[in-house]
Design an enzyme around this catalytic site. Structure first.
Site, PDB file in Angstrom:
ATOM      1  N   ASP A 125       0.888  -1.161   0.000  1.00  0.00           N
ATOM      2  CA  ASP A 125       0.000   0.000   0.000  1.00  0.00           C
ATOM      3  C   ASP A 125       0.930   1.216   0.000  1.00  0.00           C
ATOM      4  OD1 ASP A 125      -2.303   1.596   0.188  1.00  0.00           O
ATOM      5  OD2 ASP A 125      -2.144   1.675   2.358  1.00  0.00           O
ATOM      6  N   GLU A 142      -1.079  -1.227  -4.900  1.00  0.00           N
ATOM      7  CA  GLU A 142      -2.300  -0.465  -5.129  1.00  0.00           C
ATOM      8  C   GLU A 142      -2.087   0.490  -6.293  1.00  0.00           C
ATOM      9  OE1 GLU A 142      -5.047   1.027  -1.927  1.00  0.00           O
ATOM     10  OE2 GLU A 142      -4.214   2.929  -2.625  1.00  0.00           O
ATOM     11  N   ASP A 190      -2.723   1.194   6.891  1.00  0.00           N
ATOM     12  CA  ASP A 190      -1.862   0.926   5.725  1.00  0.00           C
ATOM     13  C   ASP A 190      -1.393  -0.530   5.722  1.00  0.00           C
ATOM     14  OD1 ASP A 190      -1.312   3.966   4.946  1.00  0.00           O
ATOM     15  OD2 ASP A 190      -0.988   3.748   7.098  1.00  0.00           O
TER      16      ASP A 190
END
EC number: 3.1.21.10
Length: 179
Positions: A7, A68, A141
């Site tokens: 992330d 991501e 996160d």
């Protein structure tokens, strides 16, 4: 299949490793956050993110890296930092020959919770449940990185079949034109 989920972020870059196959219980092998000081120079922060991701790659030897996909936000400064951290993660994986997959936030949320509009708490709760953890990983996160890895494990078989079908179709189309 062993997947490192990333992330991306400059201040907090979530990382998590999940192992398993679609349709079977999954196992978390590690979760954490690579942190950089907000007041450090950009180059130094990117090097810190690189070193952190390299350590995770060394320690866990994933077969895939799921990152991501950066999407447009109103805050250009935030999206730039996210994109730069994302590029570092992709570079680290590519340097080792580890395939990289990009997943959108809504794709990850839908895969893990059933809704592409799930909030952070819902994602954390489902990650906790799916990986049979005693508590949601903190900060968010870290949970998001695990969700990325889970999403990739569940979606990779279908994506691979689609890629193979497209390649086969293209091969037949090319063969028909040259004959």
């Amino acid at each position: 299949m062993r997947v490192l989920g990333v992330d991306p972020g400059l201040t907090r870059c979530g990382v998590g490793v999940v192992e398993g196959v679609a349709g079977r219980p999954l196992t978390m092998l590690g979760v954490g956050v690579v942190r950089t000081p907000a007041d450090a120079e950009l180059g130094d922060r990117l090097v810190a993110v690189e070193r952190g991701i390299e350590q995770w790659l060394d320690e866990h030897r994933p077969e895939f890296v799921a990152v991501e996909r950066v999407f447009s936000q109103h805050n250009v400064r935030t999206v730039m930092g996210t994109a730069q951290a994302s590029a570092v993660a992709m570079l680290c994986a590519a340097r080792r020959g580890v395939p990289v997959a990009l997943h959108t936030p809504s794709e990850v949320k839908a895969a893990v919770t059933g809704s592409g509009r799930a909030d952070k708490a819902q994602v954390g709760a489902m990650v906790t449940r799916l990986l049979r953890l005693s508590a949601p990983p903190k900060p968010a996160d870290a949970a998001d990185a695990l969700a990325l890895a889970i999403c990739h494990i569940w979606r990779a078989p279908a994506q691979n079949r689609l890629q193979q079908a497209v390649a086969l179709h293209n091969a037949h189309a090319t063969k028909g034109r040259t004959a």
